[in-house]
Design an enzyme around this catalytic site. Structure first.
Site, PDB file in Angstrom:
ATOM      1  N   LEU A   1     -27.374  94.467   0.338  1.00  0.00           N
ATOM      2  CA  LEU A   1     -27.145  93.153  -0.261  1.00  0.00           C
ATOM      3  C   LEU A   1     -28.353  92.230  -0.077  1.00  0.00           C
ATOM      4  O   LEU A   1     -28.810  91.564  -1.013  1.00  0.00           O
ATOM      5  CB  LEU A   1     -25.900  92.521   0.373  1.00  0.00           C
TER       6      LEU A   1
ATOM      7  N   LYS B   1     -17.339  89.048  -1.097  1.00  0.00           N
ATOM      8  CA  LYS B   1     -16.199  89.854  -1.509  1.00  0.00           C
ATOM      9  C   LYS B   1     -16.519  91.314  -1.152  1.00  0.00           C
ATOM     10  O   LYS B   1     -17.704  91.654  -1.062  1.00  0.00           O
ATOM     11  CB  LYS B   1     -15.921  89.690  -3.012  1.00  0.00           C
TER      12      LYS B   1
ATOM     13  N   HIS C   1     -20.099  86.970  -6.720  1.00  0.00           N
ATOM     14  CA  HIS C   1     -21.304  86.491  -7.407  1.00  0.00           C
ATOM     15  C   HIS C   1     -21.120  86.277  -8.909  1.00  0.00           C
ATOM     16  O   HIS C   1     -21.893  85.588  -9.537  1.00  0.00           O
ATOM     17  CB  HIS C   1     -22.513  87.391  -7.099  1.00  0.00           C
TER      18      HIS C   1
ATOM     19  N   ASP D   1     -13.414  97.268  -6.155  1.00  0.00           N
ATOM     20  CA  ASP D   1     -14.822  96.857  -6.089  1.00  0.00           C
ATOM     21  C   ASP D   1     -15.135  95.762  -7.108  1.00  0.00           C
ATOM     22  O   ASP D   1     -15.776  94.769  -6.787  1.00  0.00           O
ATOM     23  CB  ASP D   1     -15.712  98.085  -6.350  1.00  0.00           C
TER      24      ASP D   1
ATOM     25  N   HIS E   1     -14.526  90.368  -9.763  1.00  0.00           N
ATOM     26  CA  HIS E   1     -15.343  89.952 -10.911  1.00  0.00           C
ATOM     27  C   HIS E   1     -14.542  89.886 -12.209  1.00  0.00           C
ATOM     28  O   HIS E   1     -14.638  88.936 -12.971  1.00  0.00           O
ATOM     29  CB  HIS E   1     -16.498  90.938 -11.151  1.00  0.00           C
TER      30      HIS E   1
END
Ligand code: BG6
Length: 473
Positions: free
Chosen positions: A15, A145, A175, A232, A237
């Protein structure tokens, strides 16, 4: 902007390498980072100052689909001046004593780019050293997350967080909320009056949400095999994409009001455990750090409904996966065909479609029918388009991490999730995940297993083939 110290737990994580360090570089380049702001990177590896400098330099030069531009030596040097490295085990008292000495700023952000199992040790040690206490300044925590792996674990983590921080100190980061293309949906909908009256059950036939990637899991097997596609990207998202596209106008543009409207959509989602198809790409079990008999999903397709008056009986189809045919993220709103259309297209029914193309060839596009120039009345579908990359003003599209780091610096939580929002997302996902059956195997480079086509075909609909005919660069 007030100065502060940013501490990144896990500066050598994937990340940090692909998102945080490049975002900080961009912020440095634009002069957004306040004077005297310091960045402390923490990891286990022992590195000399020179080795750390080389590490940061090499990270900025890694191939990165979201960070492709040139790295200027001068900007790098300026950024590096702010950076300090601390190595040590996360539970080592001495690490926090050294950290306390380095944190001369009263304002602090702690960024957890590390494994969730380690969070508690970080919190306890911050507390022991009073680093989480706000004294003459602010302290904020940024946490990625997924928050937990189901509703129960998310509730436990949220409870734990509140033992050390208050809700207004916690920045739960997905994000996608920082993506320019997602934020522009709100502007498109609530700054223009002409589209909003059409966004409801009277005009919409159905909604499709797609997040496809043409690449596999790479080196992330250790993480991914425990999680799978639904958790995921589906739990976070894609649900956020749906919320942005369908939420009611907030009463004001405040963090509380915007979050409240997103949550209302998420609370109204109906989980349909019989209407989800899981897939796994051929060869997945041979990926590094993946169990050889793994039944983790690398693809899923589902159907749901938003149980409110505005979208009553409007199906929403969501799909996502790795090693699919194309890398595309979009929301498509497919309108109903008018019953008595005066001028018909040659191919019969051709609905209008509103596409929010999140990436690549980012844009907001309306598929319409137009007359083919000529002496006869023949129709063709065409696109009315707003395209980011051919914007005549040549505006720069900031990376979501740049936007979210900057919001956290300012103390703006609008594009972060609060505890209730995260838990609401899990409440929708849990019944789907609990009924998980073995994934269907699909060939890389396809749109996933045939069963996903059946899911939508039984409703008399088909998945849209994402078009590359608009916003071409
Ligand atoms: C991450 C997921 O949250 O989002 C990844 O863990 C996924 O598996 C990524 O590839 C997609 O983000 P983006 O910004 O590349 O669309």
């Amino acid at each position: 902007m007030e100065s502060f110290a940013l501490t990144i737990f896990g500066i050598t994580s994937n990340l940090a390498q692909i998102k945080l360090i490049p975002a900080l570089y961009d912020m440095e380049e634009k002069g957004i980072l306040p004077d005297n702001m310091t960045i402390v990177g923490i990891a286990r590896t022992a590195m000399s100052e020179m080795e750390f400098k080389n590490y940061i330099h090499s990270v900025l030069h890694l191939e990165n689909i979201h960070h492709k531009h040139e790295i200027k030596e001068q900007v790098f040097q300026k950024l590096y001046k702010r950076l300090k490295y601390l190595n040590g085990q996360i539970n080592d008292q001495n690490l926090y004593e050294r950290l306390t000495k380095l944190l001369d700023r009263k304002n602090r952000i702690f960024y957890l780019a590390t494994y969730p199992e380690l969070y508690i040790q970080v919190f306890e040690n911050l507390q022991k050293n009073k680093l989480n206490i706000q004294q003459d300044g602010w302290v904020r925590l940024m946490i990625e997350k997924p928050i937990g792996h189901d509703l129960k674990s998310a509730q436990e983590l949220n409870k734990l967080l509140l033992e050390y921080f208050t809700e207004d100190q916690i920045y739960r980061l997905d994000h996608y909320l920082g993506k320019e293309t997602l934020q522009n949906i709100l502007t498109f909908r609530f700054a223009n009056d002409i589209f909003e009256p059409m966004i409801n059950k009277d005009h919409i036939d159905h909604i499709q949400i797609l997040a496809s990637e043409d690449f596999g899991i790479g080196k992330r097997g250790g993480y991914y095999d425990q999680v799978g596609a639904l958790k995921d990207v589906g739990q976070n998202h894609q649900l956020q994409m749906l919320a942005f596209a369908t939420m009611d106008a907030p009463s004001e543009l405040s963090s509380k009001a915007v979050t409240k409207e997103r949550i209302k959509i998420l609370k109204n989602l109906t989980p349909l455990p019989q209407k989800i198809v899981y897939g796994q790409y051929e060869g997945y079990q041979k990926e590094v750090n993946v169990a050889t008999d793994s039944n983790t999903d690398t693809f899923y397709a589902l159907k749901t409904f938003i149980n409110n008056e505005r979208f009553k009986n409007v199906p929403v189809y969501i799909r996502a996966g790795k090693k699919l045919k194309q890398t595309v993220t979009e929301i498509a709103i497919i309108f109903k065909n008018p019953v008595n259309r005066l001028i018909k297209s040659n191919s019969g029914d051709e609905p209008n479609v509103l596409i929010y193309r999140i990436q690549p060839n980012e844009g907001i596009v309306l598929k319409i029918l137009t007359k083919i120039p000529g002496l006869e009345t023949k129709l063709q579908p065409e696109y009315m388009q707003y395209c980011y990359r051919i914007d005549p003003h040549n505006h720069y599209i900031p990376d979501p991490y740049e936007r979210l780091l900057s919001d956290a610096m300012k103390g703006d939580q609008t594009f972060f999730n609060d505890a209730e929002e995260v838990e609401t997302q899990w409440a929708f996902i849990d019944p789907l995940a609990e009924n998980k059956n073995n994934p269907y195997i699909y060939k890389p480079g396809t749109w996933g297993p045939e069963e996903a086509n059946k899911l939508i075909k039984e409703d008399g609909r088909t998945w849209l083939e994402p078009s590359m005919d608009f916003c071409r660069i």
